[in-house]
Design a protein around this motif. Structure first.
Motif, PDB file in Angstrom:
ATOM      1  N   CYS A   7       2.151 -98.578 -63.924  1.00 32.57           N
ATOM      2  CA  CYS A   7       1.800 -98.072 -65.255  1.00 32.57           C
ATOM      3  C   CYS A   7       0.496 -97.283 -65.291  1.00 32.57           C
ATOM      4  O   CYS A   7       0.195 -96.654 -66.290  1.00 32.57           O
ATOM      5  CB  CYS A   7       1.739 -99.229 -66.257  1.00 32.57           C
ATOM      6  N   GLY A   8      -0.287 -97.323 -64.226  1.00 32.29           N
ATOM      7  CA  GLY A   8      -1.522 -96.544 -64.166  1.00 32.29           C
ATOM      8  C   GLY A   8      -2.732 -97.216 -64.788  1.00 32.29           C
ATOM      9  O   GLY A   8      -3.800 -96.604 -64.863  1.00 32.29           O
ATOM     10  N   THR A   9      -2.618 -98.462 -65.232  1.00 34.42           N
ATOM     11  CA  THR A   9      -3.740 -99.190 -65.813  1.00 34.42           C
ATOM     12  C   THR A   9      -4.794 -99.458 -64.733  1.00 34.42           C
ATOM     13  O   THR A   9      -4.457 -99.691 -63.572  1.00 34.42           O
ATOM     14  CB  THR A   9      -3.265-100.542 -66.384  1.00 34.42           C
ATOM     15  N   THR A  10      -6.062 -99.459 -65.129  1.00 36.17           N
ATOM     16  CA  THR A  10      -7.146 -99.753 -64.199  1.00 36.17           C
ATOM     17  C   THR A  10      -7.092-101.228 -63.815  1.00 36.17           C
ATOM     18  O   THR A  10      -6.971-102.097 -64.674  1.00 36.17           O
ATOM     19  CB  THR A  10      -8.514 -99.436 -64.834  1.00 36.17           C
ATOM     20  N   LEU A  11      -7.189-101.505 -62.516  1.00 40.90           N
ATOM     21  CA  LEU A  11      -7.147-102.875 -62.009  1.00 40.90           C
ATOM     22  C   LEU A  11      -8.544-103.455 -61.883  1.00 40.90           C
ATOM     23  O   LEU A  11      -9.484-102.741 -61.526  1.00 40.90           O
ATOM     24  CB  LEU A  11      -6.471-102.926 -60.636  1.00 40.90           C
ATOM     25  N   HIS A  12      -8.683-104.733 -62.145  1.00 39.98           N
ATOM     26  CA  HIS A  12      -9.944-105.438 -61.934  1.00 39.98           C
ATOM     27  C   HIS A  12     -10.222-105.413 -60.421  1.00 39.98           C
ATOM     28  O   HIS A  12      -9.301-105.538 -59.610  1.00 39.98           O
ATOM     29  CB  HIS A  12      -9.827-106.890 -62.445  1.00 39.98           C
ATOM     30  N   PRO A  13     -11.481-105.271 -60.007  1.00 44.04           N
ATOM     31  CA  PRO A  13     -11.788-105.169 -58.570  1.00 44.04           C
ATOM     32  C   PRO A  13     -11.274-106.351 -57.743  1.00 44.04           C
ATOM     33  O   PRO A  13     -10.818-106.160 -56.617  1.00 44.04           O
ATOM     34  CB  PRO A  13     -13.308-105.092 -58.530  1.00 44.04           C
TER      35      PRO A  13
END
Length: 157
Positions: A7-13
Protein backbone atom coordinates in the motif's frame (compact mmCIF):
# COMPACT_ATOMS: atom_id res chain seq x y z
CA UNK A 1 12.23 5.61 5.11
CA UNK A 2 10.95 2.17 4.15
CA UNK A 3 7.45 1.82 2.74
CA UNK A 4 4.97 -1.05 2.54
CA UNK A 5 5.29 -2.98 -0.72
CA UNK A 6 1.50 -3.35 -0.97
CA UNK A 7 0.00 0.00 0.00
CA UNK A 8 3.00 2.35 0.19
CA UNK A 9 2.50 3.35 3.84
CA UNK A 10 5.64 4.39 5.73
CA UNK A 11 6.92 1.57 7.96
CA UNK A 12 8.16 2.03 11.51
CA UNK A 13 11.96 1.51 11.59
CA UNK A 14 11.70 -1.53 13.92
CA UNK A 15 9.10 -3.13 11.65
CA UNK A 16 11.15 -2.32 8.55
CA UNK A 17 14.11 -4.22 10.04
CA UNK A 18 12.24 -7.53 9.59
CA UNK A 19 9.30 -6.90 7.25
CA UNK A 20 8.64 -5.06 4.01
CA UNK A 21 4.87 -4.72 4.54
CA UNK A 22 2.72 -2.89 7.10
CA UNK A 23 0.35 -4.21 9.74
CA UNK A 24 -2.84 -3.46 7.82
CA UNK A 25 -5.04 -6.56 7.53
CA UNK A 26 -5.03 -6.53 3.70
CA UNK A 27 -1.24 -6.20 3.52
CA UNK A 28 -0.68 -8.99 6.06
CA UNK A 29 -3.08 -11.35 4.25
CA UNK A 30 -1.33 -10.63 0.97
CA UNK A 31 2.31 -10.83 2.15
CA UNK A 32 2.53 -12.89 5.34
CA UNK A 33 3.80 -16.44 4.96
CA UNK A 34 3.41 -19.25 7.45
CA UNK A 35 6.25 -20.72 9.46
CA UNK A 36 7.34 -24.33 9.18
CA UNK A 37 7.79 -25.89 12.60
CA UNK A 38 9.69 -29.10 13.27
CA UNK A 39 9.44 -31.33 16.34
CA UNK A 40 12.97 -32.12 17.49
CA UNK A 41 12.23 -33.64 20.87
CA UNK A 42 9.17 -35.41 22.14
CA UNK A 43 8.52 -37.33 25.32
CA UNK A 44 5.78 -37.77 27.88
CA UNK A 45 6.64 -34.61 29.80
CA UNK A 46 7.40 -32.07 27.09
CA UNK A 47 7.77 -31.42 23.41
CA UNK A 48 10.38 -29.26 21.75
CA UNK A 49 9.79 -27.48 18.46
CA UNK A 50 11.94 -25.20 16.32
CA UNK A 51 11.08 -22.92 13.42
CA UNK A 52 12.62 -24.28 10.25
CA UNK A 53 14.73 -21.69 8.45
CA UNK A 54 18.00 -21.95 6.55
CA UNK A 55 20.16 -22.07 9.69
CA UNK A 56 18.10 -24.72 11.45
CA UNK A 57 17.80 -26.71 8.21
CA UNK A 58 21.62 -26.88 8.10
CA UNK A 59 21.77 -27.80 11.79
CA UNK A 60 19.29 -30.64 11.25
CA UNK A 61 21.29 -31.91 8.29
CA UNK A 62 24.51 -31.84 10.34
CA UNK A 63 22.93 -33.99 13.06
CA UNK A 64 22.76 -31.37 15.80
CA UNK A 65 19.28 -32.47 16.88
CA UNK A 66 19.81 -36.24 16.59
CA UNK A 67 18.31 -38.51 19.22
CA UNK A 68 21.06 -38.99 21.79
CA UNK A 69 19.28 -42.03 23.30
CA UNK A 70 19.70 -43.95 20.05
CA UNK A 71 23.45 -44.31 20.56
CA UNK A 72 23.10 -46.03 23.90
CA UNK A 73 20.14 -48.33 23.30
CA UNK A 74 20.29 -49.22 19.63
CA UNK A 75 19.16 -48.14 16.23
CA UNK A 76 19.01 -49.44 12.73
CA UNK A 77 21.64 -46.90 11.72
CA UNK A 78 25.23 -47.57 12.86
CA UNK A 79 26.95 -44.72 14.72
CA UNK A 80 30.01 -42.86 13.47
CA UNK A 81 33.27 -44.82 13.33
CA UNK A 82 35.47 -44.65 16.36
CA UNK A 83 32.67 -44.64 18.95
CA UNK A 84 33.19 -48.24 19.96
CA UNK A 85 34.19 -48.69 23.58
CA UNK A 86 37.63 -50.19 24.24
CA UNK A 87 37.77 -53.81 25.40
CA UNK A 88 37.76 -54.21 29.18
CA UNK A 89 41.18 -54.47 30.75
CA UNK A 90 42.10 -57.78 32.37
CA UNK A 91 42.53 -57.71 36.15
CA UNK A 92 46.08 -57.66 37.49
CA UNK A 93 47.67 -60.89 38.67
CA UNK A 94 47.77 -64.41 37.28
CA UNK A 95 44.96 -65.50 34.96
CA UNK A 96 42.11 -67.37 36.58
CA UNK A 97 41.71 -70.95 35.36
CA UNK A 98 38.21 -72.28 35.10
CA UNK A 99 37.36 -75.89 34.42
CA UNK A 100 36.16 -76.64 30.90
CA UNK A 101 32.44 -77.42 30.63
CA UNK A 102 31.58 -81.06 30.18
CA UNK A 103 29.97 -82.09 26.90
CA UNK A 104 29.09 -79.87 23.94
CA UNK A 105 27.92 -76.39 24.87
CA UNK A 106 24.31 -75.72 23.93
CA UNK A 107 23.03 -72.19 23.46
CA UNK A 108 20.64 -71.09 26.19
CA UNK A 109 16.97 -71.10 25.20
CA UNK A 110 15.57 -67.61 24.79
CA UNK A 111 12.44 -66.80 26.78
CA UNK A 112 10.86 -65.02 23.78
CA UNK A 113 9.49 -66.05 20.42
CA UNK A 114 10.76 -65.16 16.95
CA UNK A 115 7.59 -63.13 16.43
CA UNK A 116 8.26 -61.07 19.56
CA UNK A 117 11.82 -60.51 18.37
CA UNK A 118 10.72 -59.29 14.94
CA UNK A 119 8.13 -56.96 16.47
CA UNK A 120 10.60 -55.62 19.02
CA UNK A 121 13.09 -54.80 16.26
CA UNK A 122 10.42 -53.08 14.18
CA UNK A 123 9.26 -51.02 17.15
CA UNK A 124 12.89 -50.15 17.96
CA UNK A 125 13.50 -48.96 14.40
CA UNK A 126 10.41 -46.78 14.71
CA UNK A 127 12.01 -45.11 17.73
CA UNK A 128 9.97 -46.61 20.57
CA UNK A 129 11.65 -46.91 23.97
CA UNK A 130 12.12 -50.25 25.74
CA UNK A 131 9.25 -49.53 28.13
CA UNK A 132 6.89 -48.80 25.24
CA UNK A 133 8.04 -51.91 23.37
CA UNK A 134 7.60 -53.99 26.52
CA UNK A 135 4.01 -52.85 27.00
CA UNK A 136 3.17 -53.65 23.36
CA UNK A 137 4.72 -57.13 23.62
CA UNK A 138 3.44 -57.87 27.12
CA UNK A 139 6.90 -58.45 28.61
CA UNK A 140 9.12 -56.63 31.11
CA UNK A 141 11.24 -53.66 30.09
CA UNK A 142 14.35 -55.69 30.90
CA UNK A 143 13.26 -58.53 28.60
CA UNK A 144 12.40 -56.09 25.78
CA UNK A 145 15.92 -54.66 26.07
CA UNK A 146 17.44 -58.17 26.03
CA UNK A 147 15.41 -59.13 22.94
CA UNK A 148 16.66 -56.12 20.98
CA UNK A 149 20.27 -56.43 22.11
CA UNK A 150 20.39 -60.16 21.32
CA UNK A 151 18.90 -59.60 17.86
CA UNK A 152 21.31 -56.77 17.13
CA UNK A 153 24.30 -58.82 18.29
CA UNK A 154 23.20 -61.73 16.12
CA UNK A 155 22.77 -59.44 13.10
CA UNK A 156 26.25 -57.92 13.64
CA UNK A 157 27.97 -61.32 13.38
Amino acid sequence: MATCISCGTTLHPERAAKYNYCTARECQEKNATGLTMVAIGMNKAAEEFIILDERTREELASGKYRDLRRGSFGTSVPGPAGEASPPPASPPGPPVRRPAPEGPARPARRPWSRRQERLALLYNQQGLRPGEIASKLGVSTYLATQIILAARNRAAR
